[in-house]
Design an enzyme around this catalytic site. Structure first.
Site, mmCIF file in Angstrom:
data_model
loop_
_atom_site.group_PDB
_atom_site.id
_atom_site.type_symbol
_atom_site.label_atom_id
_atom_site.label_comp_id
_atom_site.label_asym_id
_atom_site.label_seq_id
_atom_site.Cartn_x
_atom_site.Cartn_y
_atom_site.Cartn_z
ATOM 1 N N HIS A 295 0.815 -1.216 0.000
ATOM 2 C CA HIS A 295 0.000 0.000 0.000
ATOM 3 C C HIS A 295 0.848 1.267 0.000
ATOM 4 O O HIS A 295 1.869 1.360 0.653
ATOM 5 C CB HIS A 295 -0.926 0.008 1.217
ATOM 6 C CG HIS A 295 -0.198 0.059 2.532
ATOM 7 N ND1 HIS A 295 0.178 1.228 3.151
ATOM 8 C CD2 HIS A 295 0.245 -0.935 3.334
ATOM 9 C CE1 HIS A 295 0.801 0.966 4.275
ATOM 10 N NE2 HIS A 295 0.860 -0.343 4.417
ATOM 11 N N ASP A 296 0.409 2.237 -0.771
ATOM 12 C CA ASP A 296 0.962 3.595 -0.776
ATOM 13 C C ASP A 296 2.405 3.678 -1.265
ATOM 14 O O ASP A 296 3.066 4.695 -1.055
ATOM 15 C CB ASP A 296 0.851 4.228 0.619
ATOM 16 C CG ASP A 296 -0.584 4.281 1.112
ATOM 17 O OD1 ASP A 296 -1.378 5.021 0.500
ATOM 18 O OD2 ASP A 296 -0.920 3.595 2.090
ATOM 19 N N GLY B 91 5.062 -1.167 2.902
ATOM 20 C CA GLY B 91 4.239 0.002 2.675
ATOM 21 C C GLY B 91 5.016 1.300 2.575
ATOM 22 O O GLY B 91 6.006 1.510 3.254
#
Length: 261
Positions: free
Chosen positions: A121-122, A139
């Site tokens: 994520h991200d 992440g």
């Protein structure tokens, strides 16, 4: 050019597919998905809600794009996973969409993400990035343009990898890798300037020499980071490459890798 959607694929009618998109058998494409012209989705791939895939990409068999994050803080907020044009996602790659932190995971254009890699994520990947087989990004990792990550590398969350970096396979990365460098060994260390890669990408001998002078001063002057950066700015001619290194190092929150012994 017409779309080619296999009758055994499951495509939500709310998904937006461009011209000439090819969808193989047993593919699942959820709603809230956008796929650009000419992209190919091979068998058994899953394109989850929030995927934004560019033109002329190739998503290979078994890949999973834009699934929800493996972050316990994720509460189902709207977010996306963005993939640029002409990018190849190989077999069984997993790419998770963003969280409330940034709202998006981004992979640039002309990238090659090889089999079994994970992009959490991200994360933010620039253009022309190559991730060799089984590279795992935690992440909010940031990877600059033209970086090459060797097979099996593990990258800690929030780490930054600069542009034009060449990272040795199997590396464990928990510090920032400044731009233009070769990095490897254990613990991962500075091993010199990626001069071969820079030459291939059109950097002049003068530019490469300036980058090498910058890193000699940073790593061989026996000064602390703050004093070394001040010395670089005071004594070396101002160039885009020098300033890129200085800005990257000065803004590092995790600290940069040390020189190999």
């Amino acid at each position: 050019m017409q779309q080619q959607i296999h009758p055994l694929a499951c495509v939500d009618p709310a998904a937006k597919l461009g011209e000439g998109v090819v969808v193989g058998p047993f593919v699942t494409i959820e709603a809230n998905v956008e796929i650009g012209d000419g992209t190919i989705i091979d068998s058994n791939a899953t394109i989850h809600s929030g995927a934004r895939i560019g033109k002329n990409c190739h998503i290979h068999s078994g890949a999973s794009v834009s699934d929800i994050p493996q972050d316990l803080k994720f509460k189902g907020e709207d977010s996306v996973a963005i993939i640029g044009d002409n990018t190849s996602i190989r077999e069984f790659v997993t790419i998770h969409r963003g969280t409330a932190s940034k709202g998006k995971t981004v992979i640039g254009s002309d990238c090659l993400i090889m089999a079994y890699c994970h992009v959490a994520h991200d994360c933010e990947l620039g253009n022309h990035v190559i991730m060799s087989n089984t590279v795992q990004l935690a992440g909010e990792v940031i990877v600059g343009d033209w970086a090459v990550l060797g097979g099996g590398a593990l990258v800690h969350q929030f780490t930054r990898i600069g542009a034009h970096v060449m990272l040795q396979g199997g590396s464990l990365v928990n510090k920032d890798l400044p731009p233009y460098v070769l990095a490897g060994r254990y613990p991962v260390s500075y091993e010199g300037v990626n001069s071969v890669g820079l030459h291939r990408r059109g950097f002049s001998k003068e530019q490469i020499d300036n980058i090498q002078d910058t890193y000699r001063m940073l790593y061989l002057s026996r000064l602390n980071i703050t004093d070394a950066l001040a010395k670089i700015e005071a004594e070396l001619p101002q160039t885009a490459e020098r300033d890129t290194v200085v800005e990257f190092v000065r803004s590092s929150k995790r600290g940069i890798i040390r020189m190999g012994i």
